[in-house]
Design a protein around this motif. Structure first.
Motif, PDB file in Angstrom:
ATOM      1  N   TRP A   1      14.298  51.216   1.902  1.00 19.00           N
ATOM      2  CA  TRP A   1      14.040  49.771   1.858  1.00 19.00           C
ATOM      3  C   TRP A   1      15.536  49.057   1.712  1.00 19.00           C
ATOM      4  N   VAL A   2      15.685  47.968   1.837  1.00 21.23           N
ATOM      5  CA  VAL A   2      16.805  46.951   1.726  1.00 21.23           C
ATOM      6  C   VAL A   2      15.994  45.648   1.067  1.00 21.23           C
ATOM      7  N   ARG A   3      16.821  45.031   0.267  1.00 22.21           N
ATOM      8  CA  ARG A   3      16.301  43.750  -0.435  1.00 22.21           C
ATOM      9  C   ARG A   3      17.273  43.192  -1.252  1.00 22.21           C
ATOM     10  N   ASN A   4      17.025  41.890  -1.059  1.00 19.46           N
ATOM     11  CA  ASN A   4      18.124  40.879  -1.935  1.00 19.46           C
ATOM     12  C   ASN A   4      17.789  39.456  -1.573  1.00 19.46           C
TER      13      ASN A   4
ATOM     14  N   ASN B   1       9.405  36.181   5.232  1.00 21.85           N
ATOM     15  CA  ASN B   1      10.464  35.142   5.455  1.00 21.85           C
ATOM     16  C   ASN B   1      11.686  35.648   5.986  1.00 21.85           C
ATOM     17  N   GLN B   2      11.714  37.196   6.484  1.00 24.58           N
ATOM     18  CA  GLN B   2      12.818  37.693   7.259  1.00 24.58           C
ATOM     19  C   GLN B   2      12.973  37.121   8.682  1.00 24.58           C
ATOM     20  N   ASP B   3      13.914  36.726   8.722  1.00 24.56           N
ATOM     21  CA  ASP B   3      14.319  36.115  10.154  1.00 24.56           C
ATOM     22  C   ASP B   3      15.714  36.471  11.095  1.00 24.56           C
ATOM     23  N   ASP B   4      16.247  37.395  10.153  1.00 18.44           N
ATOM     24  CA  ASP B   4      17.657  37.510  10.725  1.00 18.44           C
ATOM     25  C   ASP B   4      18.010  39.163  10.518  1.00 18.44           C
TER      26      ASP B   4
ATOM     27  N   TRP C   1      20.107  40.113   6.990  1.00 19.07           N
ATOM     28  CA  TRP C   1      20.598  38.986   6.157  1.00 19.07           C
ATOM     29  C   TRP C   1      19.561  38.276   5.603  1.00 19.07           C
ATOM     30  N   ALA C   2      19.776  38.297   3.947  1.00 18.24           N
ATOM     31  CA  ALA C   2      18.854  37.509   3.186  1.00 18.24           C
ATOM     32  C   ALA C   2      19.361  36.079   2.948  1.00 18.24           C
ATOM     33  N   ASN C   3      18.772  35.343   3.930  1.00 21.57           N
ATOM     34  CA  ASN C   3      19.330  33.776   4.508  1.00 21.57           C
ATOM     35  C   ASN C   3      18.489  33.125   3.499  1.00 21.57           C
TER      36      ASN C   3
END
Length: 656
Positions: A554-557, A587-590, A638-640
């Motif tokens: 996983w990745v999360r930020n 909400n992930q878009d990038d 990218w957590a935008n």
């Protein structure tokens, strides 16, 4: 992966290679080895070889050994020798007067077909080669300081050396430490760096005491063995600009790079002494030579990447043809797709010679076993690299082989009788073992397979009974946590005199070049070798989030670039397909899933994940490796838009 600024700040210190390149085009076998010229010493009566350097009169080098050669830049190579003797040399081995622990020559000679001519040797007075690395010359303290490798980065030259505590039996010696020395004045003066050292241990078994050095991809790779000639080959690397920083070295642990020497695992099984490793651009292969004393020969291995998988041993030069030979240091300018020039030492007359070998295409470049057909087995008790349990040996030219002249056999009236060989594998990786067998009519308990080294658990095997004709057996297995496995073929002689013959054995790695692609072997929630992280990332272990098995990454930020990544060894100019399954937050878009060149290099190809993936969705990216021997595969986002996450599972890279 889109934006690269954040990535570039940290990627350079978090790279990891994987084993790869099985079946690489360009694998070779050496043939037709001939002696071209004498490099050092005086010409004895009856010798007809060219002797362009006349080192006995020009530099007071009557006897010496090694001949480590590397490109120093400026149109020259360095040629580095070990214990050297002048006036008063005993004339038989390393002994006598005028002793220097090491001496150094320069050469601009690019025409090796008629010999290797020096430009000069580094001197401390006229016509006297200088000892460049001093030693105490006190037995059981520091008997001598012997160079083992050299490399040049920019205008600075480096030597890897060993401090010899004392000599032992033939082929055995004991070192205090290994270290790095450097020169900034074209080799005239050298400084032993006080902390760029690998201390030996009380058992004299530290695997980083002797070395070969190779520049590749911004790193210097350090292939090493313990002191003496009977160890396995290990591997470390450091960035080119950090060779004097002992903390910058990373050690190959079987799947990736570790900061710990203790984590190091072999890349090749010895018996290995006096290594030489180069990259042959014409072949797209790394070549490794060393002395195998049990085989009484200098052997060659090749691989598509520094980490391997390395081919089995191929005989380069035998002691029968070149009595007392004990190394083969490859000339960096003397290699092509069809030729190999190297400097070798012979104990008597304790001097060095330039040799040439022809290179022939090897159709079994993906076979990890040495001596698969038993064709170059010498009549030695050990039969290395094959070893016996119980009774057996080699049928030499008996007309019984499946192919060629020779085959292996086991035979006994009771108990377990087997031929076996140890080989390096990558942990948690699939392999296929094949071999041909024939047996006596009373055999009822034969086994062909692979197990953990040291009679460990069986990983996979095929039982066989009586086989009147040559019959192929195939075994597929996963290496598990092992970095070395034992391949074997044998019989239980439960019915009296029983025999089996073995020939044409092969071991090949499976297609997926990614290690731990399903994350099942990750030991904790923190990602460990061969996986590395950027930003916030880790492993979900047994949480029910995996696509298959128990684990996923996983990745999360809530800000910045966050990724999990692995460095995969590849064959240059070859097409590959990267696949993996990805799931994301709403909400992930990038997000990005792809492959790029190491050291902040160009993106080779990637999938841009612009929409949320509510379920695991297969991602597939095709890329060409270009001139690279390794690429970095990654999954990240990218957590935008605040708290954003991505999960990934079942990652694979396969050759198209």
């Amino acid at each position: 992966m889109g934006r690269t600024t954040t990535w570039k700040r940290v990627v350079a210190v978090q790279a990891v290679w994987l084993l790869g390149g099985a079946g690489t085009a360009g694998a070779v076998t050496p043939t037709n080895v001939t002696k071209v010229a004498r490099v050092t010493g005086a010409t004895p009566a009856g010798e007809l070889l060219p002797n362009p350097n006349q080192t006995h009169t020009n530099y007071e080098v009557y006897g010496t050994d090694l001949g480590i050669v590397w490109d120093k830049g400026g149109g020259e190579v360095f040629v580095l020798f070990g214990d050297t003797f002048g006036v008063g040399w005993c004339g038989d081995g390393g002994c006598g007067g005028g002793w220097r622990s090491n001496v150094l020559a320069r050469s601009a000679d690019a025409t090796l077909s008629n010999g290797l001519t020096f430009t000069t040797m580094v001197q401390d007075r006229t016509r006297h080669a200088k000892e460049i690395l001093p030693s105490k010359k006190v037995n059981n303290d520091e008997m001598t300081v012997i160079p083992t490798a050299g490399v040049t980065v920019g205008s600075r030259h480096y030597i890897h050396y060993m401090s010899v505590h004392h000599w032992g039996d033939p082929g055995q010696w004991f070192t205090n430490h290994a270290g790095i020395a450097y020169s900034d004045d074209n080799g005239q003066n050298w400084v032993k760096h006080p902390s760029a050292r690998w201390a030996n241990n009380a058992a004299w078994t530290n695997p980083f005491q002797m070395a070969a050095m190779v520049k590749n991809g911004g790193f210097v790779y350090l292939f090493t063995t313990p002191n003496g000639r009977f160890g396995n080959v290990h591997l470390a690397r450091a960035p080119e600009g950090a060779l004097l920083d002992i903390n910058a070295y990373r050690y190959w642990d079987g799947s990736g790079w570790s900061t710990s020497q203790a984590a190091a695992r072999p890349v090749a099984i010895g018996v290995a002494g006096e290594l030489s490793v180069v990259y042959n651009a014409a072949l797209g292969r790394f070549l490794m030579t060393y002395l195998n004393e049990h085989r009484q020969a200098v052997v060659l291995r090749d691989a598509g990447t520094p980490t391997g998988p390395w081919s089995g041993e191929k005989v380069l030069a035998t002691g029968a043809a070149f009595p007392g030979i004990y190394n083969a240091f490859i000339h960096p300018w003397g290699q092509s797709a069809t030729e190999l020039y190297f400097i070798s030492s012979q104990w008597t007359p304790y001097n060095t010679f330039l040799l040439r070998a022809s290179l022939a295409a090897d159709t079994q470049g993906d076979n990890l076993l040495s001596e698969p057909g038993f064709e170059t087995q010498a009549a030695t008790p050990t039969m290395a690299p094959w070893y016996l349990a119980g009774g057996g040996g080699i049928d030499r030219a008996q007309g019984q082989a499946r192919t060629g002249q020779d085959n292996g056999f086991v035979r006994g009236g009771s108990g377990w009788n087997a031929l076996k060989q140890n080989v390096v594998v990558q942990p948690h990786t699939d392999y296929t073992l094949k071999g041909w067998l024939r047996t006596s009519s009373n055999n009822a308990a034969g086994y062909f397979g692979a197990r953990a080294a040291g009679n460990g658990p069986v990983l996979g095997e095929a039982p066989f009974g009586a086989l009147a004709a040559w019959t192929e057996r195939t075994v597929t297995f996963n290496s598990g946590a092992n970095t070395v496995v034992e391949v074997y073929g044998g019989v239980w002689a439960d019915a009296g005199d029983t025999w089996a013959q073995l020939d044409d054995v092969s071991l090949a790695r499976g297609a997926n070049l990614v290690a731990q692609g399903g994350f099942e072997q990750q030991p904790s929630g923190t990602a460990t070798s061969p996986w590395y992280t950027l930003g916030k990332a880790g492993i979900d272990r047994g949480l029910g989030f995996a696509r298959t098995g128990a684990n996923n990454a996983w990745v999360r930020n809530n800000t910045g670039w966050n990724a999990i990544k692995q460095e995969v060894a590849v064959t240059p100019h070859t097409r590959y397909t990267l696949t993996g399954w990805v799931k994301t937050s709403a909400n992930q878009d990038d997000g990005y899933f792809g492959a790029r060149v190491l050291n902040n290099g160009p993106i080779l190809n990637e999938a841009h994940l612009t929409q949320a993936l509510g379920n695991y969705t297969l991602q597939s990216v095709s890329f060409d490796s270009g001139p690279n021997h390794a690429v970095e595969v990654y999954a990240g986002t990218w957590a935008n838009t605040g708290d954003t996450w991505l999960q990934v599972d079942d990652v694979a890279v396969t050759r198209n």
